[in-house]
Design an enzyme around this catalytic site. Structure first.
Site, PDB file in Angstrom:
ATOM      1  N   ASP A 191     -28.385  27.754 -40.713  1.00  0.00           N
ATOM      2  CA  ASP A 191     -29.274  27.729 -39.551  1.00  0.00           C
ATOM      3  C   ASP A 191     -30.068  26.434 -39.569  1.00  0.00           C
ATOM      4  O   ASP A 191     -30.847  26.183 -40.496  1.00  0.00           O
ATOM      5  CB  ASP A 191     -30.214  28.938 -39.629  1.00  0.00           C
ATOM      6  CG  ASP A 191     -31.156  29.054 -38.438  1.00  0.00           C
ATOM      7  OD1 ASP A 191     -31.117  28.185 -37.552  1.00  0.00           O
ATOM      8  OD2 ASP A 191     -31.934  30.024 -38.407  1.00  0.00           O
ATOM      9  N   LYS A 213     -31.152  28.204 -44.545  1.00  0.00           N
ATOM     10  CA  LYS A 213     -31.696  27.187 -43.660  1.00  0.00           C
ATOM     11  C   LYS A 213     -31.197  25.812 -44.101  1.00  0.00           C
ATOM     12  O   LYS A 213     -31.113  25.519 -45.305  1.00  0.00           O
ATOM     13  CB  LYS A 213     -33.220  27.207 -43.688  1.00  0.00           C
ATOM     14  CG  LYS A 213     -33.819  28.530 -43.236  1.00  0.00           C
ATOM     15  CD  LYS A 213     -33.575  28.788 -41.758  1.00  0.00           C
ATOM     16  CE  LYS A 213     -34.274  30.053 -41.293  1.00  0.00           C
ATOM     17  NZ  LYS A 213     -34.195  30.239 -39.837  1.00  0.00           N
ATOM     18  N   GLY A 273     -40.418  31.940 -44.457  1.00  0.00           N
ATOM     19  CA  GLY A 273     -40.144  31.575 -43.079  1.00  0.00           C
ATOM     20  C   GLY A 273     -39.953  30.091 -42.852  1.00  0.00           C
ATOM     21  O   GLY A 273     -39.725  29.666 -41.717  1.00  0.00           O
ATOM     22  N   ASP A 280     -33.338  38.141 -28.841  1.00  0.00           N
ATOM     23  CA  ASP A 280     -34.613  38.305 -29.530  1.00  0.00           C
ATOM     24  C   ASP A 280     -35.427  39.318 -28.740  1.00  0.00           C
ATOM     25  O   ASP A 280     -35.486  39.261 -27.513  1.00  0.00           O
ATOM     26  CB  ASP A 280     -35.330  36.952 -29.593  1.00  0.00           C
ATOM     27  CG  ASP A 280     -36.624  37.013 -30.388  1.00  0.00           C
ATOM     28  OD1 ASP A 280     -37.604  37.568 -29.868  1.00  0.00           O
ATOM     29  OD2 ASP A 280     -36.658  36.488 -31.524  1.00  0.00           O
ATOM     30  N   ASP A 321     -38.440  26.363 -42.485  1.00  0.00           N
ATOM     31  CA  ASP A 321     -37.157  25.773 -42.119  1.00  0.00           C
ATOM     32  C   ASP A 321     -37.372  24.315 -41.750  1.00  0.00           C
ATOM     33  O   ASP A 321     -38.487  23.791 -41.850  1.00  0.00           O
ATOM     34  CB  ASP A 321     -36.473  26.556 -40.989  1.00  0.00           C
ATOM     35  CG  ASP A 321     -37.305  26.609 -39.714  1.00  0.00           C
ATOM     36  OD1 ASP A 321     -37.658  25.535 -39.189  1.00  0.00           O
ATOM     37  OD2 ASP A 321     -37.586  27.715 -39.227  1.00  0.00           O
ATOM     38  N   ASN A 372     -32.117  25.418 -36.975  1.00  0.00           N
ATOM     39  CA  ASN A 372     -33.357  25.548 -36.207  1.00  0.00           C
ATOM     40  C   ASN A 372     -33.594  24.360 -35.274  1.00  0.00           C
ATOM     41  O   ASN A 372     -34.679  23.788 -35.225  1.00  0.00           O
ATOM     42  CB  ASN A 372     -34.548  25.762 -37.132  1.00  0.00           C
ATOM     43  CG  ASN A 372     -34.524  27.116 -37.797  1.00  0.00           C
ATOM     44  OD1 ASN A 372     -34.023  27.239 -38.916  1.00  0.00           O
ATOM     45  ND2 ASN A 372     -35.034  28.139 -37.131  1.00  0.00           N
ATOM     46  N   LYS A 430     -27.839  34.107 -45.200  1.00  0.00           N
ATOM     47  CA  LYS A 430     -28.038  32.921 -44.358  1.00  0.00           C
ATOM     48  C   LYS A 430     -28.963  31.935 -45.051  1.00  0.00           C
ATOM     49  O   LYS A 430     -29.959  32.326 -45.655  1.00  0.00           O
ATOM     50  CB  LYS A 430     -28.614  33.316 -42.994  1.00  0.00           C
ATOM     51  CG  LYS A 430     -28.696  32.154 -42.003  1.00  0.00           C
ATOM     52  CD  LYS A 430     -28.952  32.650 -40.594  1.00  0.00           C
ATOM     53  CE  LYS A 430     -30.382  33.052 -40.369  1.00  0.00           C
ATOM     54  NZ  LYS A 430     -30.603  33.576 -39.012  1.00  0.00           N
ATOM     55  N   GLU A 433     -32.377  32.783 -30.277  1.00  0.00           N
ATOM     56  CA  GLU A 433     -33.758  33.185 -30.536  1.00  0.00           C
ATOM     57  C   GLU A 433     -34.757  32.392 -29.703  1.00  0.00           C
ATOM     58  O   GLU A 433     -35.861  32.870 -29.434  1.00  0.00           O
ATOM     59  CB  GLU A 433     -34.101  33.070 -32.018  1.00  0.00           C
ATOM     60  CG  GLU A 433     -34.192  31.660 -32.541  1.00  0.00           C
ATOM     61  CD  GLU A 433     -34.433  31.598 -34.035  1.00  0.00           C
ATOM     62  OE1 GLU A 433     -35.601  31.469 -34.441  1.00  0.00           O
ATOM     63  OE2 GLU A 433     -33.445  31.669 -34.797  1.00  0.00           O
ATOM     64  N   GLU A 442     -26.186  28.032 -36.803  1.00  0.00           N
ATOM     65  CA  GLU A 442     -27.142  28.612 -35.863  1.00  0.00           C
ATOM     66  C   GLU A 442     -28.095  27.529 -35.352  1.00  0.00           C
ATOM     67  O   GLU A 442     -28.563  26.688 -36.112  1.00  0.00           O
ATOM     68  CB  GLU A 442     -27.919  29.709 -36.581  1.00  0.00           C
ATOM     69  CG  GLU A 442     -28.923  30.447 -35.731  1.00  0.00           C
ATOM     70  CD  GLU A 442     -29.518  31.617 -36.486  1.00  0.00           C
ATOM     71  OE1 GLU A 442     -30.670  31.992 -36.195  1.00  0.00           O
ATOM     72  OE2 GLU A 442     -28.839  32.160 -37.390  1.00  0.00           O
ATOM     73  N   TYR A 463     -46.595  33.638 -39.787  1.00  0.00           N
ATOM     74  CA  TYR A 463     -46.033  34.637 -38.875  1.00  0.00           C
ATOM     75  C   TYR A 463     -47.164  35.389 -38.172  1.00  0.00           C
ATOM     76  O   TYR A 463     -48.087  35.899 -38.823  1.00  0.00           O
ATOM     77  CB  TYR A 463     -45.145  35.604 -39.653  1.00  0.00           C
ATOM     78  CG  TYR A 463     -43.730  35.097 -39.873  1.00  0.00           C
ATOM     79  CD1 TYR A 463     -43.368  33.794 -39.578  1.00  0.00           C
ATOM     80  CD2 TYR A 463     -42.748  35.951 -40.379  1.00  0.00           C
ATOM     81  CE1 TYR A 463     -42.075  33.346 -39.768  1.00  0.00           C
ATOM     82  CE2 TYR A 463     -41.434  35.512 -40.583  1.00  0.00           C
ATOM     83  CZ  TYR A 463     -41.113  34.207 -40.270  1.00  0.00           C
ATOM     84  OH  TYR A 463     -39.823  33.772 -40.459  1.00  0.00           O
ATOM     85  N   HIS A 518     -31.566  38.189 -33.563  1.00  0.00           N
ATOM     86  CA  HIS A 518     -32.528  37.468 -34.395  1.00  0.00           C
ATOM     87  C   HIS A 518     -33.642  38.411 -34.806  1.00  0.00           C
ATOM     88  O   HIS A 518     -34.142  39.187 -33.997  1.00  0.00           O
ATOM     89  CB  HIS A 518     -33.111  36.296 -33.597  1.00  0.00           C
ATOM     90  CG  HIS A 518     -34.278  35.636 -34.259  1.00  0.00           C
ATOM     91  ND1 HIS A 518     -35.562  35.703 -33.745  1.00  0.00           N
ATOM     92  CD2 HIS A 518     -34.358  34.912 -35.398  1.00  0.00           C
ATOM     93  CE1 HIS A 518     -36.372  35.020 -34.526  1.00  0.00           C
ATOM     94  NE2 HIS A 518     -35.674  34.526 -35.535  1.00  0.00           N
ATOM     95  N   ALA A 519     -34.057  38.337 -36.067  1.00  0.00           N
ATOM     96  CA  ALA A 519     -35.148  39.207 -36.526  1.00  0.00           C
ATOM     97  C   ALA A 519     -36.040  38.512 -37.544  1.00  0.00           C
ATOM     98  O   ALA A 519     -36.747  39.171 -38.285  1.00  0.00           O
ATOM     99  CB  ALA A 519     -34.587  40.500 -37.110  1.00  0.00           C
ATOM    100  N   GLY A 520     -36.031  37.175 -37.574  1.00  0.00           N
ATOM    101  CA  GLY A 520     -36.851  36.447 -38.528  1.00  0.00           C
ATOM    102  C   GLY A 520     -38.270  36.277 -38.034  1.00  0.00           C
ATOM    103  O   GLY A 520     -38.629  35.204 -37.546  1.00  0.00           O
TER     104      GLY A 520
END
Length: 436
Positions: free
Chosen positions: A246, A218, A22, A322, A24, A248, A216, A299, A272, A32, A349-351
């Protein structure tokens, strides 16, 4: 008539920072986490919902959810569209709690967790997975779920009805297609910023073997590192696989444009979150400067009003809703309708923990009953933490399989709740607990 007799809220955290899963440019050490809500009833199943966070502050999010208990405890279980719309309106419209937003931030995400739990409860009582429970509603019922205040310059209830009625004739065929093939996915699993080049290559090759046609990465640490990693990824997957990147929210507008021009030789499909999610005009400027590279965001977009402005300004060409950032299912229906009206594809988004499980329902509902299209669309896939859910998301040959179990798929196993509850679960009292 069954009633909601209680609301239980738990702070659940997973120590993903230990392996940099996870990670970035803006969130280097996420754990998480979920502020997890259970609605207890006096007749039939309970309802389950959550809001996703990344560690510290999850207790604040849980407290915000607890503040909404008076709006649901003791009330009849809502079972139809009108009752679900009414409860959403009461939660969003609490004048004193609304002051903390309005309609954004921790307070609004708390509304989303409770609204999602109520929808889970209603779908369980109907013995339907949420996507089918929603897609089988009449257009008038679906349109009635939406609060059109602040949207009417872009989307009216009549516009919504026109969209939904146009999609109605093909619902059966699209449902059959989902049941047979599923919904296209792309994977972020190879691309976390903290991963080594060797791990990137290994996971990118695995993604191809697993049937994905898009990955994808980061970006946003050091431009030299991003150029190297994107070059390696492109050499690994070849010219025909899409690679999204992405940032972020890492950059200012000019930095985003300059950085992406360094990456452009490796054919990135989209950038992204190139800048602040609140900077509508900044997104529009980036999109104009970088075309044909697409701009994707959503997201961290806080509500339907900001999505409306991004669409009006041409600030995004891929909309990433999201399941847990906004005010729950009802507001996400509004966002899906705004995207359909604008002709912009939705790639959710599903991270995060539980997001793959939940957002697949919204994407499949959109395909069946709203947009009627799968063109240019895919749901993000992140391959960890699914084992903690009673109805885990499953991806096969690069496609999400359609969930069949009743509800919104947010329920976690009791053993998971005991082990990962913060701060007193064994994972935290006996583990190392980095990041906390």
């Amino acid at each position: 008539m069954a009633r909601i007799t209680g609301m239980e809220v738990l702070d659940v955290r997973f120590p993903t920072s230990r392996e940099l899963d996870g990670s970035d440019a803006m969130n280097p050490d996420p754990d998480y986490s979920a502020a997890y809500v259970v609605l207890h009833t006096d007749g039939g199943p309970d309802g389950y919902g959550l809001t996703f966070t990344i560690g510290r502050g999850n207790d604040v999010q849980a407290a915000a959810i607890e503040a909404l208990g008076g709006h649901v405890i003791g009330r009849e279980v809502p079972e139809d569209a009108a009752a679900l719309a009414g409860l959403s309106a009461r939660l969003v419209g609490d004048s004193q709690l609304r002051w903390l937003g309005p309609e954004k931030g921790v307070a609004h995400m708390a509304v989303g967790a409770v609204v999602n739990a109520v929808w889970d409860l209603a779908a369980r009582r109907a013995d339907r997975p949420l996507w089918r429970f929603m897609a089988e509603m009449r257009p008038e019922e679906i349109a009635g779920l939406v609060d059109y205040r602040y949207l009417s310059d872009a989307l009216t209830e009549q516009d919504a009805l026109d969209i939904l009625r146009a999609a109605e004739p093909g619902r059966g065929a699209r449902t059959a297609e989902l049941l047979d093939r599923g919904y296209r996915a792309y994977t972020t699993s190879p691309g976390w910023l903290g991963y080594s080049d060797e791990k990137l290559v290994r996971l990118a090759k695995q993604a191809l073997a697993d049937g994905f046609d898009m990955i994808k990465l980061k970006v946003g640490g050091r431009v030299e590192d991003d150029v190297r990693r994107l070059r390696i990824a492109r050499e690994t997957v070849g010219p025909d696989v899409r690679i999204a990147v992405d940032a972020n929210q890492r950059w200012d507008v000019d930095a985003a444009v300059a950085w992406m021009k360094e990456l452009a030789p490796y054919d990135p499909y989209w950038i992204e979150e190139p800048t602040s999610p609140d900077d509508v005009l900044g997104h529009a400027a980036i999109a104009k400067a970088l075309a044909p590279i697409k701009v994707a965001t959503g997201e961290h977009v806080q509500n339907r009003v900001v999505f409306k402005q991004l669409l009006q300004a041409g600030g995004l060409s891929v909309l990433q809703l999201d399941a847990c950032r906004v005010g729950g299912v009802n507001e996400n229906v509004a966002i899906l309708l705004l995207a359909a009206k604008s002709g912009v594809p939705v790639c959710p988004h599903a991270g995060g923990v539980g997001l793959c499980e939940m957002v697949r329902h919204l994407a499949m509902f959109d395909f069946v009953a709203v947009s009627g299209s799968a063109e240019g669309r895919a749901i993000e896939w992140v391959d960890h933490l699914h084992e903690h859910f009673t109805d885990p998301a499953v991806v096969r040959d690069g496609h999400y399989l359609a969930p069949a179990a009743p509800g919104f798929s947010a329920r976690m196993h009791d053993a998971t709740l005991r082990r990962f509850r913060f701060p007193d679960g064994p994972e935290w009292t006996e583990g190392t607990g980095e990041g906390q």
